[in-house]
Structure formats: C-alpha cells, structure tokens
Design an enzyme around this catalytic site. Structure first.
Site, short mmCIF file in Angstrom:
data_model
loop_
_atom_site.label_atom_id
_atom_site.label_comp_id
_atom_site.label_asym_id
_atom_site.label_seq_id
_atom_site.Cartn_x
_atom_site.Cartn_y
_atom_site.Cartn_z
N GLU A 169 4.35 -3.07 4.06
CA GLU A 169 2.92 -3.38 3.92
C GLU A 169 2.30 -2.21 3.15
O GLU A 169 2.04 -1.16 3.73
CB GLU A 169 2.27 -3.52 5.31
N CYS B 185 -6.77 -0.68 3.34
CA CYS B 185 -5.80 -1.09 2.31
C CYS B 185 -6.30 -2.26 1.48
O CYS B 185 -5.97 -2.38 0.32
CB CYS B 185 -4.48 -1.43 2.97
P1 NAD Z 1 1.90 7.24 3.67
O1 NAD Z 1 2.84 6.36 2.94
O2 NAD Z 1 1.69 8.61 3.16
O3 NAD Z 1 2.39 7.43 5.19
C1 NAD Z 1 2.68 6.35 6.04
C2 NAD Z 1 3.70 6.76 7.09
O4 NAD Z 1 4.91 7.16 6.45
C3 NAD Z 1 3.27 7.95 7.96
O5 NAD Z 1 3.65 7.70 9.28
C4 NAD Z 1 4.03 9.12 7.36
O6 NAD Z 1 4.34 10.12 8.30
C5 NAD Z 1 5.29 8.46 6.87
N1 NAD Z 1 5.90 9.16 5.72
C6 NAD Z 1 5.25 9.89 4.77
N2 NAD Z 1 6.13 10.37 3.86
C7 NAD Z 1 7.35 9.92 4.25
C8 NAD Z 1 8.68 10.08 3.72
N3 NAD Z 1 8.90 10.79 2.62
N4 NAD Z 1 9.68 9.47 4.37
C9 NAD Z 1 9.46 8.75 5.47
N5 NAD Z 1 8.26 8.58 6.03
C10 NAD Z 1 7.21 9.16 5.43
O7 NAD Z 1 0.55 6.42 3.79
P2 NAD Z 1 -0.84 6.87 4.44
O8 NAD Z 1 -1.46 7.92 3.60
O9 NAD Z 1 -0.67 7.15 5.89
O10 NAD Z 1 -1.67 5.50 4.32
C11 NAD Z 1 -2.34 5.13 3.15
C12 NAD Z 1 -1.58 4.09 2.37
O11 NAD Z 1 -1.21 3.02 3.20
C13 NAD Z 1 -2.44 3.45 1.29
O12 NAD Z 1 -1.67 3.28 0.12
C14 NAD Z 1 -2.83 2.11 1.88
O13 NAD Z 1 -3.16 1.12 0.93
C15 NAD Z 1 -1.61 1.78 2.64
N6 NAD Z 1 -1.91 0.84 3.70
C16 NAD Z 1 -1.44 -0.42 3.63
C17 NAD Z 1 -1.75 -1.35 4.64
C18 NAD Z 1 -1.26 -2.77 4.61
O14 NAD Z 1 -1.41 -3.43 5.62
N7 NAD Z 1 -0.67 -3.25 3.55
C19 NAD Z 1 -2.56 -0.95 5.69
C20 NAD Z 1 -3.03 0.35 5.72
C21 NAD Z 1 -2.70 1.23 4.75
#
Ligand code: NAD
Length: 455
Positions: free
Chosen positions: A209, A243
C-alpha cells in the site's frame, strides 16, 4: 525473546490449528474491539502527542474507522469463510469443485506514521479474520502510538498469536530476514521496493500500500462551492499527511479564480482565522519532514497561507498558484498541507499528461458531465478515487482499497482484507462410483468425443 524465536513461536502456534476455527476468530475480533474501547482515552492522548490530532479527527479517521471494520467483519465472516462451489465442464461429470479459503500462516504487517493506529490495526483485522498470526512493526516516527500499540496488544493477546515489534528500519530489516507467509506493507514507494525484494528471497506474497501524487481535476462545469469544500477537507485533514490526499489541483482556467476564492472561504470556515493558533490543527510529524516541506514554498505564488510555526512544527494550509511541472513541489509526493495549482484548457490535454506519469493511488474528478466523468475513469489508471469528492471512497468497506503500478499492489478493507490474507485453495472431489473413460488414451470413440467437448 529474539525475533527468530518470536517467529518460530508464532509458526508453532499457527500449526497447532487453533486459529482456524470460526469461533476463535470472532472471539479475537471482540477482544480487539474491547481493547480499543478500553484504551480510547490513551489513544486520543497518543495521537495528540504524535501529530496533535484532535479527538474528532482521531475518532473519524482512526478509531471509528477500526470499529466499523471490526463490526463489518463480525457480521460477514461466516459467509466469507464458506467454501465457494464452482461449476465444472462435462468432462468432470461426477465431481464437485470448490474453493477453500485457508490462512497463509505467520504474517507481517509493517505500517507508517501518518495514521499510526488505523494503518497498523486495519490489516490485522484482515489477518485475524482469515485465521493467521501477526507480527506488527509500527513506525518509529509516531513513538507514542507505537508504544501504546505494543502495550495494548501485549495485554490483550499472547505474542505467539499477535505481537508488536517496535523499532526503526533496522528492526524491519531484521524481521525481513525471517520467512513469513504473507507481508502487508504500508509506506513509501521507495521502501515498498525494498520490501518486495526481501520478500522475494522467501517467495513470500506481498500487499504493498504505497503513495504517489494523486491529482484532483476540476472541470469547467464543476460545482464550485462543493468542490472547494471537499477538496479543502480532503487535502488539509491530518495536515495533508494522507496517502490519498489530493496532491495537486488541475483546474480549468475558466473557473480557476472563482474556485481559489471559494477555497479560501472554505478554509476560513474550517479552521477559523488562524489555523496555526487552532489547537486542533495537526502538526508535521518531525523536523526533517517540516524542513522538506518548507522548500516547496519557494516556488510559485502563495495565494493562501504560507505561514509556519517552527516550534510547533505547523504549516498553515497553503495554496500555491503559478506552479510548473519542473518545480520541486511537482517532483515527489508532497505529504503535507501544501497544495500546488496547475490549470488547463482541455480535458484531453490533462489526460494525455497524466498518462505519462506514475499511476497514482487516487484520482479525483470534479465535473457534472457524465461523458467526461467516464472519460477520466476509463482513460486513466489509478488505485481508486471519487467523482465530485475526495477520500470518501476509502471509507466504504465494500470497495477494495489499494494502488496500482507505482502506488502499490493488492487491496484491502472489508471482505478484501479477508481475501488478502487468505489463500484460495482449489479442490476437486472425484466420485468413486464410476470412472468416465474419456481421459484415458486408446478408444476411438473416446477420442472423437473428447475432441468435440474440448475443441
Ligand atoms: P516509509 O516507507 O518511510 O516507512 C514505512 C515503514 O517502513 C515504517 O514502519 C518504517 O520503519 C519501515 N521502513 C523504513 N525504511 C525501511 C527499510 N529500508 N526496510 C524496511 N523497512 C523500512 O513510509 P512513511 O514515511 O512512514 O509513510 C509515508 C508514506 O506512506 C507515503 O509515501 C504515503 O503515501 C504512504 N502511505 C500509503 C498508504 C496507503 O494506504 N497506500 C497509507 C499511508 C501512507
């Protein structure tokens, strides 16, 4: 307990078969609901600490959403779990074909910070309903929600069934070394790629997602007042850290001035005169994101907002006109309360341009003509969206919610969450009362019949 030992304990528990039973699943959903009810006050407090969310916003976009999902799942779970019987061709006379929905097993849910409880728990409702065990890795950026989630889950469920593992990306990386049977990830497109790469090492299926730049197109014949109101609400809820928030506006040049004027009016009525001083206006999650967002204020003409409060990490709802595709604000997902405006003369030109971009998670079209609504829905690919509204599609549990292309793969909510966490196992039950000779080679008659049936 080490991560390896935790995963092993969940695997042993899953293999014991205890999570399979319908009554078991329903009881766990009830426990989850009571947990949320009992911790309601703590939840408001954690969301206030992490993002300055008001009680109202916390309830409508997080807690209330989860209550609805649980209620909907409890109501329909029995039906969803039923075997699905399937037709069969005449060559299969005497057989019965059906699909059994079986849980994958040990699942991993990795969630982001913007709706820190909703996005961690909504997939868990799907995982429980389908009979899986779950390990949740919440975001390290929404620390209060993360520790509350860990505490609530620890007090409610045995970790061999549901466990929370807190920490930053290193913890995710450690978790991803283990073999899971399903991974459900919500977050950025960049990290989504890493998740898929790591999952592929164990051939673990994934739901991703993700995000992206979701456009809102406002056509010449749109209802100005309602469009303005619904766009302002959809964009500035959670200070744009949603998002599916409209990332940028594409407005027909003939109505641009009128719409912008109306949006300013709607903003005033939503946030009163001073959003920065409004105690309920959501803040930016951290200083890095705050500084990233400030760079977007350097291009174009600010027609509304633009003020900031560094101490509180708040940015006023801001609308920026005279933006071009080359400006930094148009290069990546904004994820904050800044709304750039582009204008157009002809809908075809908008469609041509958007077709060259990554497929967004959402798209919103405002306009009255059905022909143009159809054109947008048919010619453009995106995860999901609304005609004459924003965000509302994701609050209907009967609609699957998910992205396509760069905005993700797979979908959930309501029945789709159950399906996401279930493997569809095809079963053919053959009769032993007779044995049709058709399939066996040899007989001339058999060959001519089989040729007729199968051609
Ligand atoms: P992110 O991808 O930075 O982090 C998400 C999760 O992944 C966190 O728990 C983080 O600790 C983990 N993570 C970060 N780097 C990682 C790595 N290298 N390896 C494994 N895990 C890792 O995202 P964010 O900043 O927390 O959220 C914002 C993003 O999420 C935006 O792009 C937004 O559009 C998207 N989002 C999508 C939805 C949806 O339903 N499609 C909902 C909310 C947010």
């Amino acid at each position: 307990m080490t991560i390896q030992a935790l995963v092993q304990s969940q695997r042993d528990y899953f293999l014991s078969g205890e999570t399979l039973d319908y009554r078991f699943r329903i009881n766990q959903l009830r426990k989850l609901r009571s947990m949320l009810e009992n911790y309601e006050k703590n939840i408001y407090r954690a969301l206030k600490q992490d993002l300055n969310k008001s009680k109202y916003e916390s309830f409508t976009t997080e807690l209330g959403f989860l209550f609805n999902e649980i209620k909907h799942t409890e109501k329909h779970l029995k039906d969803w779990m039923e075997d699905e019987s399937c037709d069969a061709p005449i060559t299969h006379k005497g057989t019965k074909s059906f699909i059994r929905k079986e849980p994958y097993g040990v699942t991993l849910v990795i969630s982001p910070w913007n709706y820190p409880l909703q996005l961690a728990i909504a997939p868990v409702i799907g995982a429980i309903s389908a009979g899986n065990t779950v390990i949740i890795k919440p975001s390290e950026y929404s620390q209060s929600s993360s520790s509350l989630l860990a505490k609530m889950m620890r007090e409610t469920f045995d970790p061999k069934y549901i466990a929370v593992v807190e920490g930053a990306k290193e913890v995710s990386e450690q978790l991803l070394q283990e073999k899971f049977d399903y991974i459900f990830f919500t977050g950025s497109t960049a990290v989504g790629k890493i998740i898929m790469r790591e999952a592929s090492k164990h051939l673990t299926p994934v739901t991703l997602e993700l995000g992206g730049k979701s456009p809102a197109i406002i056509d010449r014949d749109a209802n100005i007042e309602l469009s303005a109101k619904r766009i302002v609400w959809g964009k500035f809820t959670n200070a744009g850290q949603t998002c599916v928030a409209p990332d940028f506006l594409y407005i027909h040049s003939k109505i641009k001035d009128k719409l912008l004027k109306e949006m300013k009016k709607q903003l005033k009525s939503l946030y009163k005169k001073n959003p920065l001083g409004n105690d309920d206006y959501v803040r930016i999650i951290n200083e890095n994101h705050f500084n990233r967002l400030l760079t977007y204020l350097e291009n174009g003409t600010i027609v509304q907002g633009g003020n900031i409060d560094r101490n509180q990490l708040k940015i006023e709802p801001t609308i920026i006109d005279h933006i071009t595709w080359n400006d930094p604000v148009m290069q990546e997902e904004i994820f904050g309360p800044i709304l750039p405006v582009l204008s157009f003369e002809d809908l075809e030109e908008v469609i041509r341009t958007l077709k060259t971009m990554d497929k967004p998670l959402a798209l919103y079209y405002f306009g009255e003509k059905e022909k143009n609504q159809e054109k947008v829905i048919t010619k453009l690919s995106f995860g999901g969206g609304c005609i004459n509204d924003t965000l509302y599609h994701l609050a209907n549990p009967n609609l699957p919610f998910g992205g396509v292309g760069a905005s993700g793969m797979g979908a959930y909510h309501g029945k789709y969450s159950f399906e996401t966490f279930s493997h569809r196992k095809s079963i053919l039950k053959q009769t032993t009362k007779f044995d049709l000779p058709l399939r066996y080679p040899g007989g001339k008659l058999a060959f001519s019949i089989i040729k007729k049936v199968m051609k």
